[in-house]
Design an enzyme around this catalytic site. Structure first.
Site, PDB file in Angstrom:
ATOM      1  N   LYS A 126       0.838  -1.200   0.000  1.00  0.00           N
ATOM      2  CA  LYS A 126       0.000   0.000   0.000  1.00  0.00           C
ATOM      3  C   LYS A 126       0.878   1.257   0.000  1.00  0.00           C
ATOM      4  CE  LYS A 126      -1.719   2.400   3.339  1.00  0.00           C
ATOM      5  NZ  LYS A 126      -2.375   2.938   4.529  1.00  0.00           N
ATOM      6  N   ASP A 145      -5.973   0.132  -0.142  1.00  0.00           N
ATOM      7  CA  ASP A 145      -6.070   0.057   1.316  1.00  0.00           C
ATOM      8  C   ASP A 145      -7.418  -0.578   1.662  1.00  0.00           C
ATOM      9  OD1 ASP A 145      -7.952   1.935   0.832  1.00  0.00           O
ATOM     10  OD2 ASP A 145      -7.279   3.335   2.364  1.00  0.00           O
TER      11      ASP A 145
END
Ligand code: SF4
Length: 223
Positions: A126, A145
């Site tokens: 991420k 995310d």
């Protein structure tokens, strides 16, 4: 049923205008996409509310703006500066060690490839993808995310169990023109409307095209 990607993205592009942007996006713009500050702010942002991330990042960057200056801070000082972000003790250790490695292995510059970024302590997919998108202007990455993971599944774009599975599935399910902005659009929508619990479906601009997969109860709050 699957919500058409292009229609969703065009509608969200209009709908998020005027809503608060995620903290790391704001920091990236304010700091002219400085890769180091984007990297550190993204590390701090994991499982932390945006307002807390923004304040902690501001305190830390006032104390140290470069890898060299930040590596010179003690872990205890970094902890003090970033408290109360989630996992601030571990994050302080990772921030210091990441700065040390940027200096020792990358000549003081934040690396610009996914593989290199993933070798830094505390940097997962991420964070690495967001740094590539926001600071290195990559058009080849999708940052996933929990918001992106949840909403992509509710929209029927993917059927996945983890954010990493979602990232790989999204490369197949969406046109590459959307990749750099999927995170901005879905995170902003996830923080304001398509919340984890009680999403505000009746007020959502996607209500007529979204299959709402996995949604059992919707919220009633008026914005
Ligand atoms: S808020 Fe409801 S309608 Fe809107 S994207 Fe989320 S699940 Fe779909």
């Amino acid at each position: 049923m699957t919500a058409p990607v292009g229609t969703v993205m065009r509608r969200l592009g209009r709908a998020i205008d005027g809503l608060d942007e995620p903290a790391v996006e704001k920091i990236a713009k304010d700091q002219q996409e400085d890769p180091f500050q984007v990297l550190i702010a993204t590390m701090l942002s994991a499982q932390t509310r945006d307002a807390v991330t923004a304040a902690a990042s501001a305190r830390l960057f006032r104390a140290a703006r470069t890898p060299k200056a930040m590596a010179a801070l003690t872990v205890a000082r970094i902890q003090e500066l970033i408290y109360p972000v989630s996992f601030y003790r571990n994050k302080a250790v990772h921030v210091k060690e990441t700065c040390r490695q940027i200096l020792a292995r990358f000549g003081g510059r934040v690396p610009s490839t996914l593989d290199e970024l993933l070798t830094l302590p505390g940097v997962g997919r991420k964070t690495a993808n967001l740094v590539l998108i926001l600071a290195h202007a990559s058009r080849e990455n999708i940052c996933v995310d929990t918001h992106v993971h949840r909403i992509a599944n509710r929209l029927g774009w993917v059927r996945t169990r983890t954010p990493e599975e979602t990232e790989h599935a999204l490369y197949r399910a969406t046109h590459r023109r959307w990749w750099p902005i999927i995170n901005l659009y879905l995170v902003t929508w996830g923080q304001n409307v398509c919340r984890p619990v009680y999403p505000l479906c009746p007020q959502c601009v996607l209500v007529d095209i979204c299959p709402k997969l996995g949604v059992t109860r919707v919220g009633k709050q008026v914005r």
